[in-house]
Design a protein around this motif. Structure first.
Motif, PDB file in Angstrom:
ATOM      1  N   ASP A   5       0.897  -1.231   0.122  1.00 30.19           N
ATOM      2  CA  ASP A   5      -0.086  -0.124   0.049  1.00 30.19           C
ATOM      3  C   ASP A   5       0.953   1.372  -0.129  1.00 30.19           C
ATOM      4  O   ASP A   5       1.616   1.623   1.004  1.00 30.19           O
ATOM      5  N   VAL A   6       0.956   1.913  -1.148  1.00 33.79           N
ATOM      6  CA  VAL A   6       1.859   3.041  -1.155  1.00 33.79           C
ATOM      7  C   VAL A   6       1.029   4.348  -1.439  1.00 33.79           C
ATOM      8  O   VAL A   6       1.542   5.534  -1.788  1.00 33.79           O
ATOM      9  N   ARG A   7      -0.420   4.051  -1.215  1.00 34.08           N
ATOM     10  CA  ARG A   7      -1.161   5.502  -1.520  1.00 34.08           C
ATOM     11  C   ARG A   7      -0.716   6.673  -0.774  1.00 34.08           C
ATOM     12  O   ARG A   7      -0.113   6.369   0.561  1.00 34.08           O
ATOM     13  N   PRO A   8      -0.757   7.887  -1.248  1.00 28.22           N
ATOM     14  CA  PRO A   8      -1.386   8.310  -2.311  1.00 28.22           C
ATOM     15  C   PRO A   8      -0.796   8.054  -3.465  1.00 28.22           C
ATOM     16  O   PRO A   8      -1.310   8.579  -4.762  1.00 28.22           O
ATOM     17  N   GLU A   9       0.358   7.618  -3.502  1.00 27.06           N
ATOM     18  CA  GLU A   9       1.293   7.210  -5.072  1.00 27.06           C
ATOM     19  C   GLU A   9       0.509   6.070  -5.684  1.00 27.06           C
ATOM     20  O   GLU A   9      -0.252   5.323  -5.211  1.00 27.06           O
ATOM     21  N   ARG A  10       0.712   6.459  -7.067  1.00 26.39           N
ATOM     22  CA  ARG A  10       0.174   5.302  -7.860  1.00 26.39           C
ATOM     23  C   ARG A  10       1.341   5.133  -8.917  1.00 26.39           C
ATOM     24  O   ARG A  10       2.165   5.806  -9.064  1.00 26.39           O
ATOM     25  N   TRP A  11       1.136   3.903  -9.360  1.00 31.19           N
ATOM     26  CA  TRP A  11       2.312   3.482 -10.204  1.00 31.19           C
ATOM     27  C   TRP A  11       2.048   2.443 -11.271  1.00 31.19           C
ATOM     28  O   TRP A  11       0.888   1.778 -11.146  1.00 31.19           O
ATOM     29  N   ALA A  12       2.768   2.079 -12.358  1.00 41.80           N
ATOM     30  CA  ALA A  12       2.379   1.243 -13.533  1.00 41.80           C
ATOM     31  C   ALA A  12       3.990   0.764 -14.000  1.00 41.80           C
ATOM     32  O   ALA A  12       4.740   1.556 -14.109  1.00 41.80           O
ATOM     33  N   LEU A  13       3.910  -0.627 -14.123  1.00 39.50           N
ATOM     34  CA  LEU A  13       5.098  -1.125 -14.614  1.00 39.50           C
ATOM     35  C   LEU A  13       4.784  -1.324 -15.983  1.00 39.50           C
ATOM     36  O   LEU A  13       3.993  -1.906 -16.461  1.00 39.50           O
ATOM     37  N   VAL A  14       5.780  -0.619 -16.947  1.00 35.63           N
ATOM     38  CA  VAL A  14       5.708  -1.015 -18.206  1.00 35.63           C
ATOM     39  C   VAL A  14       6.946  -1.204 -18.852  1.00 35.63           C
ATOM     40  O   VAL A  14       7.937  -0.315 -18.822  1.00 35.63           O
TER      41      VAL A  14
END
Length: 171
Positions: free
Chosen positions: A117-126
């Motif tokens: 849980d790293v909220r409020p950060e959001r991430w995506a692996l591409v």
């Protein structure tokens, strides 16, 4: 072939200083051409023949010249342009950084990262990049480079989105 070399953890404080003029000169002595740097955070652009040992050769030369180990992450110009286009648009509503991984992480490591849980950060692996929002500034990241490296088991170095875009324009 055009490359971008990202030097890890240089010019962040009083230690690990890398002068960009010295870096350009050093890269030129290695037979690289069209050498440019972008800002003081260790970003170098150059032309070189494709060589699977290029990253290791750079790390060896940098360590010998500057007196400390400097990991390097390499991307081709084509890879960089793809990275500059691949950020999920829903993340671009906030400031973004891109963590450049040295290799693809294992699926179980990605699952472990997804469980955090790293909220409020959001991430995506591409591919070999982690795009992440920085809603509270880079100094307050819950998903820091150290955490990414530890959880994914893959070294990384991060750059602000504006740096990614600026380098893409120079290629």
């Amino acid at each position: 072939m055009r490359f971008v070399a990202l030097l890890h953890a240089v010019n962040l404080g009083k230690a690990r200083k890398v002068n960009m003029a010295q870096l350009r000169a050093l890269l030129g002595t290695l037979g690289l051409s069209g050498v440019q740097t972008y800002i003081q955070s260790g970003n170098a652009l150059f032309d070189a023949d494709p060589d699977p040992e290029l990253g290791l050769k750079l790390e060896t030369a940098l360590g010998a010249h500057f007196g400390f180990s400097i990991p390097v992450t390499l991307r081709t110009a084509d890879d960089w342009q793809q990275t500059a286009r691949a950020c999920p648009t829903d993340l671009l509503t906030e400031p973004v950084t891109v963590a450049f991984l040295t290799r693809q992480p294992a699926p179980d490591a990605v699952a472990a990262l997804q469980a955090r849980d790293v909220r409020p950060e959001r991430w995506a692996l591409v591919g070999q990049q982690v795009y992440q929002t920085v809603p509270e500034g880079t100094r307050n990241l819950r998903l820091s480079q150290a955490v990414l490296t530890r959880v994914l088991g893959v070294p990384c170095t991060a750059r602000h989105w504006r740096t990614v875009q600026a380098i893409a324009e120079q290629l």
